[in-house]
Scaffold this motif. Structure first.
Motif, PDB file in Angstrom:
ATOM      1  N   SER A   3       0.834  -1.195   0.000  1.00 23.34           N
ATOM      2  CA  SER A   3       0.000   0.000   0.000  1.00 23.34           C
ATOM      3  C   SER A   3       0.875   1.253   0.000  1.00 23.34           C
ATOM      4  CB  SER A   3      -0.908   0.000   1.226  1.00 23.34           C
ATOM      5  OG  SER A   3      -1.618   1.202   1.330  1.00 23.34           O
ATOM      6  N   MET A   4       0.327   2.332  -0.543  1.00 24.86           N
ATOM      7  CA  MET A   4       1.032   3.611  -0.481  1.00 24.86           C
ATOM      8  C   MET A   4       0.715   4.356   0.811  1.00 24.86           C
ATOM      9  SD  MET A   4       0.970   5.138  -4.364  1.00 24.86           S
ATOM     10  CE  MET A   4      -0.682   4.644  -4.855  1.00 24.86           C
ATOM     11  N   THR A   5      -0.254   3.867   1.562  1.00 21.92           N
ATOM     12  CA  THR A   5      -0.624   4.524   2.810  1.00 21.92           C
ATOM     13  C   THR A   5       0.034   3.825   3.999  1.00 21.92           C
ATOM     14  OG1 THR A   5      -2.605   3.168   3.043  1.00 21.92           O
ATOM     15  CG2 THR A   5      -2.825   5.246   1.850  1.00 21.92           C
ATOM     16  N   GLY A   6       0.433   4.607   4.976  1.00 20.24           N
ATOM     17  CA  GLY A   6       1.064   4.049   6.169  1.00 20.24           C
ATOM     18  C   GLY A   6       1.446   5.164   7.131  1.00 20.24           C
ATOM     19  N   PHE A   7       1.721   4.778   8.365  1.00 21.11           N
ATOM     20  CA  PHE A   7       2.109   5.759   9.374  1.00 21.11           C
ATOM     21  C   PHE A   7       3.031   5.095  10.385  1.00 21.11           C
ATOM     22  CE2 PHE A   7       1.573   7.704  13.562  1.00 21.11           C
ATOM     23  CZ  PHE A   7       1.864   9.033  13.276  1.00 21.11           C
ATOM     24  N   ALA A   8       4.050   5.834  10.811  1.00 21.43           N
ATOM     25  CA  ALA A   8       4.968   5.329  11.843  1.00 21.43           C
ATOM     26  C   ALA A   8       5.494   6.515  12.654  1.00 21.43           C
ATOM     27  CB  ALA A   8       6.125   4.560  11.217  1.00 21.43           C
ATOM     28  N   TYR A   9       5.633   6.286  13.947  1.00 26.93           N
ATOM     29  CA  TYR A   9       6.143   7.341  14.841  1.00 26.93           C
ATOM     30  C   TYR A   9       6.989   6.707  15.934  1.00 26.93           C
ATOM     31  CZ  TYR A   9       6.246  11.106  18.291  1.00 26.93           C
ATOM     32  OH  TYR A   9       6.664  12.067  19.189  1.00 26.93           O
ATOM     33  N   ARG A  10       8.162   7.278  16.159  1.00 26.43           N
ATOM     34  CA  ARG A  10       9.036   6.838  17.245  1.00 26.43           C
ATOM     35  C   ARG A  10       9.728   8.056  17.846  1.00 26.43           C
ATOM     36  NH1 ARG A  10       6.475   3.129  17.438  1.00 26.43           N
ATOM     37  NH2 ARG A  10       6.982   0.894  17.465  1.00 26.43           N
ATOM     38  N   GLU A  11      10.005   7.971  19.150  1.00 23.76           N
ATOM     39  CA  GLU A  11      10.712   9.054  19.817  1.00 23.76           C
ATOM     40  C   GLU A  11      11.728   8.484  20.798  1.00 23.76           C
ATOM     41  OE1 GLU A  11       7.431   9.961  23.329  1.00 23.76           O
ATOM     42  OE2 GLU A  11       7.639  11.351  21.642  1.00 23.76           O
ATOM     43  N   LYS A  12      12.676   9.323  21.159  1.00 23.29           N
ATOM     44  CA  LYS A  12      13.768   8.885  22.031  1.00 23.29           C
ATOM     45  C   LYS A  12      14.272  10.099  22.813  1.00 23.29           C
ATOM     46  CE  LYS A  12      18.494   7.006  21.680  1.00 23.29           C
ATOM     47  NZ  LYS A  12      19.517   6.529  20.722  1.00 23.29           N
ATOM     48  N   SER A  13      14.583   9.896  24.091  1.00 25.50           N
ATOM     49  CA  SER A  13      15.083  10.981  24.935  1.00 25.50           C
ATOM     50  C   SER A  13      16.474  10.638  25.432  1.00 25.50           C
ATOM     51  CB  SER A  13      14.156  11.220  26.131  1.00 25.50           C
ATOM     52  OG  SER A  13      12.890  11.661  25.700  1.00 25.50           O
ATOM     53  N   GLY A  14      17.331  11.648  25.425  1.00 22.44           N
ATOM     54  CA  GLY A  14      18.691  11.485  25.926  1.00 22.44           C
ATOM     55  C   GLY A  14      19.036  12.592  26.902  1.00 22.44           C
ATOM     56  N   GLN A  15      20.273  12.602  27.338  1.00 21.85           N
ATOM     57  CA  GLN A  15      20.696  13.600  28.326  1.00 21.85           C
ATOM     58  C   GLN A  15      20.729  15.004  27.725  1.00 21.85           C
ATOM     59  OE1 GLN A  15      24.437  12.717  30.171  1.00 21.85           O
ATOM     60  NE2 GLN A  15      24.467  14.591  31.395  1.00 21.85           N
ATOM     61  N   ASP A  16      21.190  15.091  26.473  1.00 12.92           N
ATOM     62  CA  ASP A  16      21.361  16.401  25.850  1.00 12.92           C
ATOM     63  C   ASP A  16      20.178  16.818  24.976  1.00 12.92           C
ATOM     64  OD1 ASP A  16      23.850  16.594  27.010  1.00 12.92           O
ATOM     65  OD2 ASP A  16      24.865  15.675  25.302  1.00 12.92           O
ATOM     66  N   SER A  18      16.144  15.342  22.998  1.00 13.07           N
ATOM     67  CA  SER A  18      15.155  14.316  22.664  1.00 13.07           C
ATOM     68  C   SER A  18      14.778  14.499  21.200  1.00 13.07           C
ATOM     69  CB  SER A  18      13.926  14.434  23.561  1.00 13.07           C
ATOM     70  OG  SER A  18      13.327  15.710  23.433  1.00 13.07           O
ATOM     71  N   VAL A  19      14.424  13.394  20.570  1.00 12.45           N
ATOM     72  CA  VAL A  19      14.135  13.443  19.133  1.00 12.45           C
ATOM     73  C   VAL A  19      12.912  12.584  18.837  1.00 12.45           C
ATOM     74  CG1 VAL A  19      15.732  11.529  18.690  1.00 12.45           C
ATOM     75  CG2 VAL A  19      15.086  13.042  16.818  1.00 12.45           C
ATOM     76  N   SER A  20      12.112  13.014  17.858  1.00 14.13           N
ATOM     77  CA  SER A  20      10.976  12.225  17.389  1.00 14.13           C
ATOM     78  C   SER A  20      11.027  12.158  15.867  1.00 14.13           C
ATOM     79  CB  SER A  20       9.655  12.846  17.843  1.00 14.13           C
ATOM     80  OG  SER A  20       9.451  14.105  17.230  1.00 14.13           O
ATOM     81  N   VAL A  21      10.620  11.008  15.335  1.00 19.68           N
ATOM     82  CA  VAL A  21      10.574  10.804  13.884  1.00 19.68           C
ATOM     83  C   VAL A  21       9.162  10.360  13.519  1.00 19.68           C
ATOM     84  CG1 VAL A  21      11.495   9.544  11.893  1.00 19.68           C
ATOM     85  CG2 VAL A  21      13.001  10.129  13.825  1.00 19.68           C
ATOM     86  N   GLU A  22       8.573  11.028  12.548  1.00 19.47           N
ATOM     87  CA  GLU A  22       7.230  10.694  12.085  1.00 19.47           C
ATOM     88  C   GLU A  22       7.239  10.561  10.563  1.00 19.47           C
ATOM     89  OE1 GLU A  22       3.467  12.675  13.639  1.00 19.47           O
ATOM     90  OE2 GLU A  22       3.596  13.525  11.603  1.00 19.47           O
ATOM     91  N   ILE A  23       6.654   9.470  10.067  1.00 22.61           N
ATOM     92  CA  ILE A  23       6.563   9.248   8.623  1.00 22.61           C
ATOM     93  C   ILE A  23       5.113   8.922   8.285  1.00 22.61           C
ATOM     94  CG2 ILE A  23       7.450   7.971   6.631  1.00 22.61           C
ATOM     95  CD1 ILE A  23       9.856   7.161   8.287  1.00 22.61           C
ATOM     96  N   LYS A  24       4.553   9.676   7.360  1.00 21.54           N
ATOM     97  CA  LYS A  24       3.176   9.455   6.905  1.00 21.54           C
ATOM     98  C   LYS A  24       3.186   9.247   5.393  1.00 21.54           C
ATOM     99  CE  LYS A  24       1.614  13.335   8.543  1.00 21.54           C
ATOM    100  NZ  LYS A  24       0.687  14.436   8.917  1.00 21.54           N
ATOM    101  N   GLY A  25       2.393   8.282   4.933  1.00 23.80           N
ATOM    102  CA  GLY A  25       2.307   7.996   3.504  1.00 23.80           C
ATOM    103  C   GLY A  25       0.872   7.993   3.018  1.00 23.80           C
ATOM    104  N   VAL A  26       0.627   8.615   1.878  1.00 20.79           N
ATOM    105  CA  VAL A  26      -0.683   8.588   1.225  1.00 20.79           C
ATOM    106  C   VAL A  26      -0.467   8.264  -0.249  1.00 20.79           C
ATOM    107  CG1 VAL A  26      -1.748  10.198   2.848  1.00 20.79           C
ATOM    108  CG2 VAL A  26      -0.621  11.074   0.800  1.00 20.79           C
ATOM    109  N   ASN A  27      -1.570   8.024  -0.945  1.00 24.64           N
ATOM    110  CA  ASN A  27      -1.436   7.635  -2.346  1.00 24.64           C
ATOM    111  C   ASN A  27      -1.107   8.826  -3.236  1.00 24.64           C
ATOM    112  OD1 ASN A  27      -3.985   8.731  -1.920  1.00 24.64           O
ATOM    113  ND2 ASN A  27      -4.915   7.590  -3.578  1.00 24.64           N
ATOM    114  N   SER A  28      -0.357   8.553  -4.278  1.00 27.02           N
ATOM    115  CA  SER A  28       0.011   9.556  -5.277  1.00 27.02           C
ATOM    116  C   SER A  28       0.454   8.820  -6.534  1.00 27.02           C
ATOM    117  CB  SER A  28       1.153  10.449  -4.768  1.00 27.02           C
ATOM    118  OG  SER A  28       1.558  11.376  -5.764  1.00 27.02           O
TER     119      SER A  28
END
Length: 288
Positions: A3-16, A18-28
């Protein structure tokens, strides 16, 4: 199928940070990538695009990486020339307006460009922390696309089976259609000429009308297209473009059968096939 559609999200925290990554997919129709990064990570955008392109052939993917810093070394530089110029200008304004009060330090601090703040970052160290999180998120995104693709494939093949069943019903009426044409022609000649019917003329007229109204060739071509559609869907993980083309050919044959047949049972099956095919074509818009 994928499929061309999908979603994923992850985050991580450190001492210095924190970071989050988000990927979204739709049809095209084509591959479209939008990457949103902090400006100071811009050097890694091409790498991110390369990773996504290696896994996605079609679809629109929006990637967003957000970083929140906690303990980042900061260098502060004072622009003394700017401060002196601002102060002198404020003193002149005060004199012009008859204000005896001298400009305060807080007033100067509000002026742009007096303090130049620069964060000291080790971008490579940041990316070493971010890259594994991005890879993990990308893996989940691909898994979601595959999972959604399996559901879509099952639905498409289910509806394809409906069309195949309808085609068998239509094919069962083909001999009756031909026989009805033959009987109608012979009866018409009998009414006009009685016993003086020329069998050769009857045969010629029958052949002409059969060529115009018989649906045997359309049934054969439609059966071939359906068979190829099923094979392509089952053997190719990214069959979107090929299946879209085949669905156009299938639609053409269904329409031709509908225009040729005057039997109500065949017409009903044609309506069912067209409605089912439209559902399939709608689903095809979501797969690679």
């Amino acid at each position: 199928m994928i499929s061309m559609t999908g979603f994923a999200y992850r985050e991580k925290s450190g001492q210095d940070f924190s970071v989050s990554v988000e990927i979204k997919g739709v049809n095209s129709r084509y591959l479209e990538l939008n990457v949103n990064l902090p400006p100071w990570l811009g050097m890694y955008e091409s790498k991110i695009r390369e990773i996504i392109s290696s896994s996605c052939n079609r679809g629109k993917a929006d990637v967003s990486i957000r970083v929140r810093e906690h303990n980042v070394p900061v260098n502060i530089n004072i622009n003394k020339n700017a401060a002196k110029a601002y102060y002198s200008a404020l003193v002149d304004i005060a004199k012009e307006l008859g204000i005896k009060e001298k400009p305060s330090l807080s007033s100067l601090m509000e002026m742009e460009g007096i303090l130049e703040i620069e964060k000291t970052r080790d971008n490579d160290r940041y990316w070493k922390e971010i890259e594994p999180l991005f890879d993990e998120t990308m893996k989940i995104f691909c898994q979601e696309r595959e999972r959604e693709g399996k559901h879509t494939e099952a639905d498409i093949l289910y509806h394809l089976g409906i069309i195949e069943t309808s085609l068998k019903t239509v094919a069962s009426f083909a001999p009756a259609i031909e026989q009805t044409l033959k009987d109608n022609i012979k009866n018409r000649f009998n009414e006009m000429l009685g016993n003086q019917v020329d069998e050769n003329k009857v045969l010629a007229e029958t052949a002409s009308l059969l060529l115009k109204y018989t649906i045997s060739e359309e049934i054969s071509r439609l059966d071939s297209h359906l068979s190829e559609f099923r094979k392509e869907a089952e053997r190719n993980t990214r069959p979107g473009k090929k299946l879209d083309f085949l669905s156009q050919e299938i639609n053409r044959e269904i329409n031709t059968i509908g225009s040729k047949s005057a039997i109500i049972d065949v017409t009903n099956e044609v309506v069912k096939m067209k409605e089912t095919l439209e559902n399939i074509r709608e689903q095809l818009r979501n797969i690679e």
